[in-house]
Design a protein around this motif. Structure first.
Motif, short mmCIF file in Angstrom:
data_model
loop_
_atom_site.label_atom_id
_atom_site.label_comp_id
_atom_site.label_asym_id
_atom_site.label_seq_id
_atom_site.Cartn_x
_atom_site.Cartn_y
_atom_site.Cartn_z
N ASP A 167 54.94 83.20 17.26
CA ASP A 167 55.58 84.02 18.90
C ASP A 167 54.90 85.52 19.25
N LYS A 168 53.10 85.13 17.83
CA LYS A 168 53.07 86.27 18.15
C LYS A 168 51.24 86.45 18.96
N LEU A 169 51.52 87.77 20.15
CA LEU A 169 49.83 87.52 20.78
C LEU A 169 49.31 88.35 19.57
N VAL A 170 47.82 87.77 19.36
CA VAL A 170 46.97 87.84 18.57
C VAL A 170 45.98 88.23 19.17
N GLY A 171 45.64 87.58 20.26
CA GLY A 171 44.03 88.51 21.18
C GLY A 171 43.84 88.19 22.71
N ILE A 172 43.90 88.95 23.37
CA ILE A 172 43.73 88.49 25.01
C ILE A 172 42.27 88.94 25.34
N SER A 173 41.77 87.87 26.44
CA SER A 173 40.68 88.06 27.36
C SER A 173 40.92 88.16 28.79
N ARG A 174 41.19 89.27 29.50
CA ARG A 174 40.85 89.27 31.18
C ARG A 174 39.83 89.43 31.51
N THR A 175 40.07 88.21 32.79
CA THR A 175 38.66 88.40 34.00
C THR A 175 39.10 88.63 35.34
N ILE A 176 38.19 89.35 35.43
CA ILE A 176 38.07 89.68 37.16
C ILE A 176 36.62 88.43 37.93
N THR A 177 37.03 87.43 39.03
CA THR A 177 36.14 86.79 39.35
C THR A 177 36.30 86.70 40.63
N ASP A 178 34.89 85.89 41.35
CA ASP A 178 35.54 84.91 42.67
C ASP A 178 34.94 83.53 42.51
N TRP A 179 34.70 83.01 41.30
CA TRP A 179 34.53 81.63 40.99
C TRP A 179 33.29 81.43 41.62
N VAL A 180 32.51 81.65 41.76
CA VAL A 180 30.97 81.13 42.15
C VAL A 180 30.28 82.00 41.82
N TRP A 181 30.55 82.92 41.58
CA TRP A 181 29.03 83.61 40.88
C TRP A 181 29.05 84.36 40.19
N CYS A 182 30.09 85.39 39.98
CA CYS A 182 29.90 86.54 38.99
C CYS A 182 31.70 86.51 38.75
N ALA A 183 31.80 87.01 36.70
CA ALA A 183 33.19 87.04 37.36
C ALA A 183 32.74 88.68 35.26
N TYR A 184 33.66 89.85 35.54
CA TYR A 184 33.89 90.34 35.10
C TYR A 184 35.07 90.39 33.91
N LEU A 185 34.69 90.01 32.37
CA LEU A 185 35.37 90.15 31.65
C LEU A 185 35.34 92.18 31.03
N ALA A 186 36.74 91.76 31.22
CA ALA A 186 37.32 93.34 31.58
C ALA A 186 37.84 93.28 30.28
N ASP A 187 38.51 92.69 29.70
CA ASP A 187 39.15 93.20 28.42
C ASP A 187 39.09 91.65 27.66
N LEU A 188 38.67 92.06 26.29
CA LEU A 188 38.34 91.20 25.23
C LEU A 188 39.12 91.75 24.13
N ALA A 189 40.11 91.44 23.70
CA ALA A 189 40.88 92.00 22.17
C ALA A 189 40.88 90.80 21.45
N VAL A 190 41.38 91.30 19.94
CA VAL A 190 42.04 90.60 18.63
C VAL A 190 42.42 92.13 17.91
N PHE A 191 43.23 91.13 17.07
CA PHE A 191 44.28 92.02 16.33
C PHE A 191 43.10 92.16 14.66
N THR A 192 43.06 93.64 14.57
CA THR A 192 41.90 94.02 13.63
C THR A 192 42.24 92.74 12.19
N ASP A 193 43.27 93.01 12.21
CA ASP A 193 42.97 91.78 10.77
C ASP A 193 42.55 90.00 10.90
N LEU A 194 42.58 90.38 12.43
CA LEU A 194 41.75 88.83 12.56
C LEU A 194 40.92 88.70 13.04
N LYS A 195 40.14 89.91 12.98
CA LYS A 195 38.68 89.70 14.17
C LYS A 195 37.77 88.50 12.57
#
Length: 131
Positions: free
Chosen positions: A51-79
């Motif tokens: 039940d513990k959030l250990v990673g997140i990836s957040r993307t903003i996109t138009d789905w056909v040309w480009c996407a911006y990976l705004a966040d990529l985070a993983v708990f330090t002990d799981l990198k």
């Protein structure tokens, strides 16, 4: 290590703030702002250990040309466990082959992104936020 990846969950802002803080990712710490960042994302990939959030990836996109990976985070002990790489793979799969994935890296991750398939670009520009 059993990690579950989800596309159908928007985590609580406080949980995401805890993750960003643990991962040494400088992000806002106001829950209202984080809630809007999550709500307005086009694609959220979350990684869970039970039940513990250990990673997140957040993307903003138009789905056909480009996407911006705004966040990529993983708990330090799981990198170095492959969680970030898997979230990027899921993101790319959902975006499809027409869509370019771009990001702005924090200095501490400059060596990471080429290892997971990103090309270093020298042609990007930005205007910094004022708040």
């Amino acid at each position: 290590m059993n990690i579950t990846y989800r596309l159908d969950v928007i985590p609580e802002p406080e949980t995401v703030i805890e993750l960003f803080t643990n991962a040494n990712l400088k992000r806002p710490t106001e829950p209202e702002r984080i809630a809007l960042m999550l709500k307005n994302a086009d694609l959220l990939v979350t990684a869970w250990q039970k039940d513990k959030l250990v990673g997140i990836s957040r993307t903003i996109t138009d789905w056909v040309w480009c996407a911006y990976l705004a966040d990529l985070a993983v708990f330090t002990d799981l990198k170095s466990s492959g969680i970030g790489k898997e979230m990027i793979a899921i993101t790319r799969e959902k975006l499809g082959p027409q869509c370019m994935l771009i990001l702005l890296s924090v200095p501490t991750a400059f060596d990471y992104y080429p290892k997971v398939g990103f090309n270093k670009e020298d042609r990007a520009f930005s205007i910094e936020r004022t708040k």
